[in-house]
Write an enzyme that holds these catalytic residues in place. Structure first.
Site, mmCIF file in Angstrom:
data_model
loop_
_atom_site.group_PDB
_atom_site.id
_atom_site.type_symbol
_atom_site.label_atom_id
_atom_site.label_comp_id
_atom_site.label_asym_id
_atom_site.label_seq_id
_atom_site.Cartn_x
_atom_site.Cartn_y
_atom_site.Cartn_z
ATOM 1 N N ASN A 1 -20.649 14.133 20.188
ATOM 2 C CA ASN A 1 -21.755 13.823 19.042
ATOM 3 C C ASN A 1 -21.447 12.502 18.730
ATOM 4 O O ASN A 1 -20.722 11.944 17.882
ATOM 5 C CB ASN A 1 -21.544 14.812 17.738
ATOM 6 C CG ASN A 1 -22.877 14.158 16.628
ATOM 7 O OD1 ASN A 1 -23.596 13.261 17.043
ATOM 8 N ND2 ASN A 1 -22.407 14.338 15.555
ATOM 9 N N LYS B 1 -23.211 10.100 17.263
ATOM 10 C CA LYS B 1 -23.744 9.539 15.966
ATOM 11 C C LYS B 1 -24.455 8.210 16.547
ATOM 12 O O LYS B 1 -24.917 8.260 17.554
ATOM 13 C CB LYS B 1 -22.843 9.581 15.136
ATOM 14 C CG LYS B 1 -22.129 10.720 14.949
ATOM 15 C CD LYS B 1 -21.086 10.918 14.031
ATOM 16 C CE LYS B 1 -20.326 12.173 13.841
ATOM 17 N NZ LYS B 1 -19.387 12.438 12.544
ATOM 18 N N HIS C 1 -27.132 18.667 10.764
ATOM 19 C CA HIS C 1 -25.656 17.945 10.970
ATOM 20 C C HIS C 1 -25.316 17.527 9.369
ATOM 21 O O HIS C 1 -26.499 17.039 8.620
ATOM 22 C CB HIS C 1 -25.389 16.596 11.752
ATOM 23 C CG HIS C 1 -24.048 16.144 11.635
ATOM 24 N ND1 HIS C 1 -23.467 15.435 10.863
ATOM 25 C CD2 HIS C 1 -23.005 16.522 12.726
ATOM 26 C CE1 HIS C 1 -22.220 15.117 11.225
ATOM 27 N NE2 HIS C 1 -21.997 15.604 12.141
ATOM 28 N N GLU D 1 -24.285 14.843 7.978
ATOM 29 C CA GLU D 1 -24.943 13.555 7.905
ATOM 30 C C GLU D 1 -26.317 13.493 7.712
ATOM 31 O O GLU D 1 -26.857 12.884 6.758
ATOM 32 C CB GLU D 1 -24.343 12.432 8.767
ATOM 33 C CG GLU D 1 -22.819 12.478 8.686
ATOM 34 C CD GLU D 1 -22.056 12.276 10.129
ATOM 35 O OE1 GLU D 1 -22.664 11.922 11.056
ATOM 36 O OE2 GLU D 1 -20.791 12.134 10.129
ATOM 37 N N GLU E 1 -18.541 22.934 10.873
ATOM 38 C CA GLU E 1 -17.964 21.431 10.674
ATOM 39 C C GLU E 1 -17.491 21.467 8.781
ATOM 40 O O GLU E 1 -18.656 20.853 8.271
ATOM 41 C CB GLU E 1 -18.975 20.335 11.077
ATOM 42 C CG GLU E 1 -19.269 20.541 12.195
ATOM 43 C CD GLU E 1 -19.515 19.243 13.045
ATOM 44 O OE1 GLU E 1 -19.011 18.753 14.076
ATOM 45 O OE2 GLU E 1 -20.519 18.787 12.508
ATOM 46 N N GLY F 1 -14.509 13.113 10.338
ATOM 47 C CA GLY F 1 -14.305 11.638 10.474
ATOM 48 C C GLY F 1 -13.192 11.288 9.696
ATOM 49 O O GLY F 1 -12.947 10.153 9.586
ATOM 50 N N SER G 1 -12.560 16.298 13.224
ATOM 51 C CA SER G 1 -11.571 15.494 13.815
ATOM 52 C C SER G 1 -10.935 16.431 14.886
ATOM 53 O O SER G 1 -9.593 16.406 14.921
ATOM 54 C CB SER G 1 -10.641 15.396 12.597
ATOM 55 O OG SER G 1 -11.004 14.474 11.576
HETATM 56 P P1 PGA Z 1 -15.394 13.833 14.069
HETATM 57 O O1 PGA Z 1 -17.080 14.210 13.788
HETATM 58 O O2 PGA Z 1 -15.028 14.510 15.167
HETATM 59 O O3 PGA Z 1 -15.413 12.471 14.162
HETATM 60 O O4 PGA Z 1 -14.831 14.278 12.793
HETATM 61 C C1 PGA Z 1 -17.338 15.507 14.172
HETATM 62 C C2 PGA Z 1 -18.816 15.718 13.768
HETATM 63 O O5 PGA Z 1 -19.185 15.185 12.820
HETATM 64 O O6 PGA Z 1 -19.562 16.360 14.597
#
Ligand code: PGA
Length: 249
Positions: free
Chosen positions: A10, A12, A95, A97, A167, A173, A213
């Site tokens: 992903n 983003k 997601h 976000e 998640e 992140g 992560s």
């Molecule tokens: P990350 O993000 O691997 O940077 O923690 C995962 C995600 O939001 O899909």
């Protein structure tokens, strides 16, 4: 039948077309022998070029969002027919976000999941709790509610083929990965929730990913857990060596 593991990146809001083409050109030969299904969720503007590069390879393209209407006066949105025409296979839906910054709700997640299927693509539906919810002891109820609302009125066949990504928001992140036991516990809970809503066969078929992560150094342990069928990967999917290792994990 054994579930095929998935490594889904992903990106983003990272990488324009030029950077995407450069990166994906290197990814394709690096993952060609992977036993996993390799998927890259790229920004809308990169999809045409990336999809052309990936055609005939084992790398599939995902969009990171989609509106549930097919066309009309919805300024700034992108629809199912538009994505399907470009050869998109998966669409990431709900997601955290998007839920936090763009007012995505469980209801729109469900509408979008149905629209993704209506255009011959497959949703990757995200769920996950905040740290506060975990500390309050309501993570199980929260996840079960998100899953139930997301899957409302989907058929056995649709649920068998879709992907759910667990998640935990506190792990996204942050570099703070859930332990493999924590991730397994919730991925198992999700599968049992699907068994309750549908049946054992559907629950055994649905793929449940862990995200938050994920990196080259922890993917093996995470993906080795009984109910974890791979990962949805943000930051590490932007680094070639990391992404190569995770895709081949
Ligand atoms: P990350 O993000 O691997 O940077 O923690 C995962 C995600 O939001 O899909």
């Amino acid at each position: 039948m054994a579930r095929v593991k998935m490594a889904a990146g992903n990106w983003k809001m990272n990488n324009g077309v030029k950077a995407a083409v450069e990166f994906v050109s290197q990814v394709i030969p690096a993952v060609k022998d992977s036993n996993n299904e390799v998927v890259l969720g790229v920004p809308f503007v990169c999809i045409p070029d990336v999809a052309k590069l990936c055609a005939g390879t084992n790398v599939k393209v995902a969009a990171q969002n989609m509106y549930f209407k097919d066309s009309g006066a919805y300024t700034g949105e992108v629809s199912g027919p538009m994505l399907a025409e470009l050869g998109v296979s998966y669409v990431i839906i709900g997601h955290s976000e998007r839920r936090e910054y763009f007012a995505e709700t469980d209801e729109t997640v469900n509408l979008k999941a149905k629209a993704v299927f209506a255009h011959g693509m497959t949703p990757i539906i995200c769920c996950g709790e905040t740290l506060e919810q975990r500390e309050l002891g309501i993570k199980d109820e929260w996840i079960r509610m998100q899953v139930k609302l997301a899957l409302k009125d989907l058929t056995d066949e649709q649920v068998s083929s879709l992907v759910i990504a667990y998640e935990p928001i506190w792990a996204i992140g942050t570099g703070k990965t859930a332990t493999s036991e924590q991730a397994q516990e919730i991925c198992h809970l999700i599968r049992e929730c699907v068994a309750e809503l549908y049946n054992r066969e559907v629950a055994d078929a649905v793929r449940v990913l862990y995200g938050g992560s994920v990196k080259a150094s922890n993917c093996q342990e995470l993906f080795g857990m009984a109910d974890i069928d791979g990962g949805l990967v943000g930051g590490a999917s932007l680094k070639l060596d990391e992404w190569q290792a995770i895709s081949n994990c």
